[in-house]
Design an enzyme around this catalytic site. Sequence first.
Site, PDB file in Angstrom:
ATOM      1  N   HIS A 203       0.797  -1.234   0.000  1.00 59.37           N
ATOM      2  CA  HIS A 203       0.000   0.000   0.000  1.00 59.37           C
ATOM      3  C   HIS A 203       0.824   1.275   0.000  1.00 59.37           C
ATOM      4  CE1 HIS A 203       1.096   0.293   4.198  1.00 59.37           C
ATOM      5  NE2 HIS A 203       0.571   1.490   4.243  1.00 59.37           N
TER       6      HIS A 203
HETATM    7  N1  UDP Z   1      -4.483  -4.653   8.332  1.00 59.29           N
HETATM    8  C1  UDP Z   1      -5.771  -5.112   8.444  1.00 59.29           C
HETATM    9  N2  UDP Z   1      -6.423  -5.531   7.308  1.00 59.29           N
HETATM   10  C2  UDP Z   1      -5.831  -5.522   6.080  1.00 59.29           C
HETATM   11  C3  UDP Z   1      -4.495  -5.069   5.987  1.00 59.29           C
HETATM   12  C4  UDP Z   1      -3.846  -4.624   7.130  1.00 59.29           C
HETATM   13  O1  UDP Z   1      -6.331  -5.148   9.554  1.00 59.29           O
HETATM   14  O2  UDP Z   1      -6.477  -5.898   5.098  1.00 59.29           O
HETATM   15  C5  UDP Z   1      -3.801  -4.188   9.549  1.00 59.29           C
HETATM   16  C6  UDP Z   1      -2.480  -4.846   9.826  1.00 59.29           C
HETATM   17  O3  UDP Z   1      -2.652  -6.059  10.508  1.00 59.29           O
HETATM   18  C7  UDP Z   1      -1.755  -3.786  10.655  1.00 59.29           C
HETATM   19  C8  UDP Z   1      -2.298  -2.489  10.105  1.00 59.29           C
HETATM   20  O4  UDP Z   1      -3.471  -2.825   9.369  1.00 59.29           O
HETATM   21  O5  UDP Z   1      -2.128  -3.866  12.018  1.00 59.29           O
HETATM   22  C9  UDP Z   1      -1.266  -1.885   9.211  1.00 59.29           C
HETATM   23  O6  UDP Z   1      -1.796  -0.834   8.542  1.00 59.29           O
HETATM   24  P1  UDP Z   1      -1.165  -0.283   7.198  1.00 59.29           P
HETATM   25  O7  UDP Z   1      -0.397  -1.366   6.549  1.00 59.29           O
HETATM   26  O8  UDP Z   1      -2.280   0.354   6.455  1.00 59.29           O
HETATM   27  O9  UDP Z   1      -0.228   0.908   7.697  1.00 59.29           O
HETATM   28  P2  UDP Z   1       1.257   1.013   8.229  1.00 59.29           P
HETATM   29  O10 UDP Z   1       1.426   0.061   9.361  1.00 59.29           O
HETATM   30  O11 UDP Z   1       2.180   0.750   7.090  1.00 59.29           O
HETATM   31  O12 UDP Z   1       1.368   2.432   8.692  1.00 59.29           O
END
Ligand code: UDP
Length: 353
Positions: A203
């Site tokens: 993403h």
């Molecule tokens: N996550 C979720 N469903 C999904 C994809 C990710 O619940 O379909 C959760 C994942 O387990 C983690 C969080 O979203 O806890 C991560 O968010 P994201 O990857 O959007 O952001 P980042 O951590 O890179 O800031």
Amino acid sequence: MKILTVLGARPQFIKAAAFSRALQQYSNIQEVIVHTGQHYDQNMSDVFFEEMGIPKPKYMLQTGGKSHGAMTGQQLEKIEEILLDEKPDLVLVYGDTNSTLAGALAAIKLHIPIAHIEAGLRSFNRQMPEEINRILTDQISNYLFVPSSDAKQNLLHEGIDESKIFVVGDIMFDVALYYKERMVKPSWFDALNLEKFILCTIHRAENTDDLTKLSNILEGLELSRRDIILPLHPRTVGKIKQYGLIVPSNVRVVDPIGYLEMVWLEVNCELIVTDSGGVQKEAYFHDKYCVTLREETEWVELVNSGYNTLVGSNSELIKSALVRQSDSKILDKSIYGNGNTAENIIKNITGEC
Ligand code: UDP
């Protein structure tokens, strides 16, 4: 004491689930939640509030779907109005999104103290909007809650006073431990008929907004010939369509899923491949080796311990990392604390430590 929490994106809802639950033990603390609407649809927002029991936001703004400047500017203006009405004792922000920066900026202009959870992380890549949000938020925060001593060092190098920095562990470890007991198998999983699978998420703008990188990543996944489940973020869906790319047939795309289902996939997969910050740590929490689709990471401890390999968007490196059976067993579970981070934070805020 009144705490006003500003959140707006998926990873912040997940962190808030642990913090808000811990706060319920403290009758002398009132929490008011402002949701900026940065992520707003059912499967990027509502599902987390419903299934993780996060208190309903008192304020629901609509600032999603805009450019970075427009979004941050609108958030700043609206949060300022709310702060003037609510007069909180502390503004709490999480992580590194535009909502984090807007909440912190609005607070400091009104001389309201700021607590930043997940402070001190650095990718040292200033092309990332998240890096700018982190640096600026850390500079103006009063309580910097860092997950590790490396993160503390980053802040000291930027001249931040040591008395403001608290090494409390990673709040996502609290979340991972609590929800592992409550994980749910996705209803569509059995129909895929997979014995083994790799879990993938993509993403981050540096991958999705670059045709070459995104098509190289898809090529690397294809070359591995492994069965891959990919819950796909709306940004990535949009870019795949815009670029006319084709998702390879060994990659099963599903809509973004709720956290309880995500944990089930993390616990039951063989390996995780991701560009997400949160998912890199969840791999570690659930004893999985992680292949990271980035050139650098904020979670350096996991790379240094051999639990995470950075492969960028190089299709050959992706392929070899996915076909290689990892022999790295997760031996050290203490890198990010003991799962009591929310409690540690509250004690520091209330002066009980
Ligand atoms: N996550 C979720 N469903 C999904 C994809 C990710 O619940 O379909 C959760 C994942 O387990 C983690 C969080 O979203 O806890 C991560 O968010 P994201 O990857 O959007 O952001 P980042 O951590 O890179 O800031």
